[in-house]
Design a protein around this motif. Structure first.
Motif, short mmCIF file in Angstrom:
data_model
loop_
_atom_site.label_atom_id
_atom_site.label_comp_id
_atom_site.label_asym_id
_atom_site.label_seq_id
_atom_site.Cartn_x
_atom_site.Cartn_y
_atom_site.Cartn_z
N LEU A 1 -7.44 9.81 -8.63
CA LEU A 1 -7.91 8.44 -8.83
C LEU A 1 -6.98 7.77 -9.83
O LEU A 1 -6.67 8.32 -10.89
CB LEU A 1 -9.34 8.43 -9.37
N ALA A 2 -6.53 6.59 -9.47
CA ALA A 2 -5.70 5.80 -10.37
C ALA A 2 -6.39 4.45 -10.56
O ALA A 2 -7.09 3.97 -9.68
CB ALA A 2 -4.30 5.62 -9.79
N SER A 3 -6.21 3.87 -11.68
CA SER A 3 -6.88 2.60 -11.95
C SER A 3 -5.90 1.44 -11.75
O SER A 3 -4.69 1.60 -11.93
CB SER A 3 -7.44 2.59 -13.38
N PRO A 4 -6.39 0.25 -11.43
CA PRO A 4 -7.81 0.00 -11.11
C PRO A 4 -8.06 0.12 -9.62
O PRO A 4 -7.39 -0.51 -8.81
CB PRO A 4 -8.01 -1.45 -11.57
N GLY A 5 -8.99 0.94 -9.21
CA GLY A 5 -9.45 1.02 -7.83
C GLY A 5 -8.44 1.55 -6.84
O GLY A 5 -8.48 1.19 -5.65
N ILE A 6 -7.52 2.41 -7.28
CA ILE A 6 -6.46 2.92 -6.41
C ILE A 6 -6.56 4.44 -6.32
O ILE A 6 -6.82 5.11 -7.32
CB ILE A 6 -5.07 2.53 -6.93
N VAL A 7 -6.33 4.95 -5.11
CA VAL A 7 -6.18 6.39 -4.90
C VAL A 7 -4.71 6.67 -4.64
O VAL A 7 -4.08 6.01 -3.80
CB VAL A 7 -7.03 6.88 -3.72
N GLU A 8 -4.16 7.63 -5.36
CA GLU A 8 -2.76 7.99 -5.18
C GLU A 8 -2.64 9.40 -4.64
O GLU A 8 -3.42 10.29 -4.99
CB GLU A 8 -2.00 7.91 -6.52
N ILE A 9 -1.65 9.59 -3.75
CA ILE A 9 -1.34 10.91 -3.21
C ILE A 9 0.12 11.19 -3.53
O ILE A 9 1.01 10.45 -3.10
CB ILE A 9 -1.56 10.97 -1.69
N ASP A 10 0.37 12.22 -4.30
CA ASP A 10 1.73 12.65 -4.60
C ASP A 10 2.08 13.79 -3.66
O ASP A 10 1.54 14.90 -3.77
CB ASP A 10 1.84 13.12 -6.05
N GLU A 11 2.96 13.49 -2.69
CA GLU A 11 3.32 14.51 -1.72
C GLU A 11 4.28 15.52 -2.33
O GLU A 11 4.96 15.26 -3.32
CB GLU A 11 3.95 13.86 -0.50
N ALA A 12 4.34 16.66 -1.69
CA ALA A 12 5.15 17.75 -2.22
C ALA A 12 6.63 17.41 -2.26
O ALA A 12 7.37 17.96 -3.07
CB ALA A 12 4.92 19.01 -1.38
N ASP A 13 7.07 16.49 -1.41
CA ASP A 13 8.49 16.13 -1.38
C ASP A 13 8.82 14.99 -2.34
O ASP A 13 9.91 14.46 -2.34
CB ASP A 13 8.91 15.74 0.04
#
Length: 405
Positions: free
Chosen positions: A23-35
């Motif tokens: 969860l990142a603010s404000p109101g953001i979902v982050e996905i850090d991929e393996a690459d």
């Protein structure tokens, strides 16, 4: 949505590093991929696009949730990423749970590159502007029967119409139904006040300027229609044996781009000042009378500021000019500039019997040189229209057949 059990066999773990979600603010979902790639999504968008059976009807590809009980103020409580299933999992504050496949999310990435890729490959192919010197380079020809019989040729033909704006089909039979068959090969013919198909030939007591043997100035068909015909399909049954009867053609989008680059103030006038385009009459003695009228500028832009429609037809421009007088004077000056630029870019060619000339009627300015009929030789073309909504739909079904499985 495939279950994790099915996905295990599809996806292999190819990286030593793992993909992480947070969860990142404000109101953001982050996905850090393996690459090292980072994907970002608004929480409200994720909830609005939940793919579970409660929220989404997969067969009809339709959202089931009612916005009045929707996601605006329901935040994510926690998120996680299942490496084995390649899925983002979101647990919401109202105890709802959503699961998203990583590939599905990648295709809907909010980053610049992904958004542009979708616009170029799925929404509409980028146009290729061309001037007089590039005409032979961009000219595409196809065999009529191949377009009817082969989906790969149909796809290439429609792409040429979308990108270059025109194409020529060869070896069509001596049959007045050729234009109709091509329209129906794409999808649905567009019926207008001139019928579902129309004839272009000299007629006594002509109800349309195109039915005379005089020069036909550069124009687009039907600027007086709000839903203007998308492409024009013109099949040459009989060509004039006189020196005239040749097609003239100009890329109107190219002319507009030159106006914008060289004469920005005059471009703005053509973009903003509405013109009254009209058509009054009837097509044939038994036809119903019509009175078509539409107000629109010569140059029309889309939501991204790109030129998407040119309106130009001197014979169908109303003498009523419903703008302030100072705008009218400025418009005539800009209009004169536009036509001078267009005439500098005219290409000319003469179709033969069996040729089908097809072009983007929102983009191409077309015309015809004067000709002379004789009792033994009367120039005769048969035409039909198809809307771009139908064309783009057909092109997408050919490009992405898996989307309909």
């Amino acid at each position: 949505m495939l279950s994790c059990r099915h996905l295990i066999g599809r996806f292999l773990v190819r990286r030593q590093a793992s993909t992480q979600a947070r969860l990142a603010s404000p109101g953001i979902v982050e996905i850090d991929e393996a690459d090292g790639q980072r994907l970002k999504y608004p929480q409200v968008w994720l909830r609005d696009n939940c793919q579970c059976t409660e929220c989404f009807h997969a067969t009809t590809r339709a959202r089931k949730s009612n916005w009045e009980r929707g996601p605006l103020h329901v935040g994510a409580q926690r998120v996680s990423y299942d490496e084995q299933c390649q899925q983002l999992q979101v647990h919401w504050q109202d105890e709802h749970k959503s699961v998203y496949e990583l590939q599905w999310l990648r295709e809907r990435d909010f980053g610049d590159a992904a958004r542009q890729k979708y616009l170029d490959e799925v929404y509409r192919p980028p146009v290729q502007l061309w001037g007089k010197t590039q005409f032979e380079e961009v000219r595409r020809e196809f065999l009529y029967q191949n377009v009817l019989d082969r989906d790969d040729v149909l796809k290439a033909w429609l792409e040429a119409l979308a990108v270059q704006g025109f194409a020529l089909l060869k070896d069509a039979p001596d049959d007045e139904n050729v234009a109709r068959r091509l329209a129906e090969r794409i999808g649905y013919i567009k019926r207008t006040t001139y019928g579902d198909v129309f004839e272009v030939k000299s007629k006594p007591n002509a109800g349309n300027y195109a039915y005379l043997m005089v020069p036909l100035p550069l124009h687009t068909d039907m600027p007086y229609y709000e839903y203007k015909a998308g492409i024009n399909i013109l099949h040459t049954l009989v060509q004039s044996e006189s020196a005239g009867g040749a097609n003239t053609l100009v890329d109107g989008f190219h002319v507009a781009a030159e106006m914008r680059r060289l004469y920005p103030q005059e471009f703005e006038v053509l973009r903003s000042v509405p013109v009254n385009w009209y058509d009054i009459g009837h097509d044939g003695d038994q036809a119903r009378p019509f009175h078509s009228l539409w107000r629109a500028p010569v140059v029309c832009l889309d939501v991204d500021g790109q030129v998407v429609r040119i309106n130009q037809n001197t014979t169908k421009r109303d003498s009523r000019f419903t703008v302030p007088i100072e705008q009218a004077v400025a418009w005539y000056e800009a209009y004169d500039r536009f036509l001078r630029l267009a005439h500098d870019e005219i290409v000319e060619f003469k179709t033969r019997p069996g040729d089908v000339f097809v072009f983007n009627n929102l983009r191409m300015l077309h015309g015809r040189t004067a000709y002379e009929d004789s009792p033994q030789n009367k120039r005769h073309l048969v035409g039909a229209y198809v809307d771009w909504d139908i064309i783009y739909s057909k092109l997408r079904t050919l490009r992405f057949p898996q989307a309909h499985e």
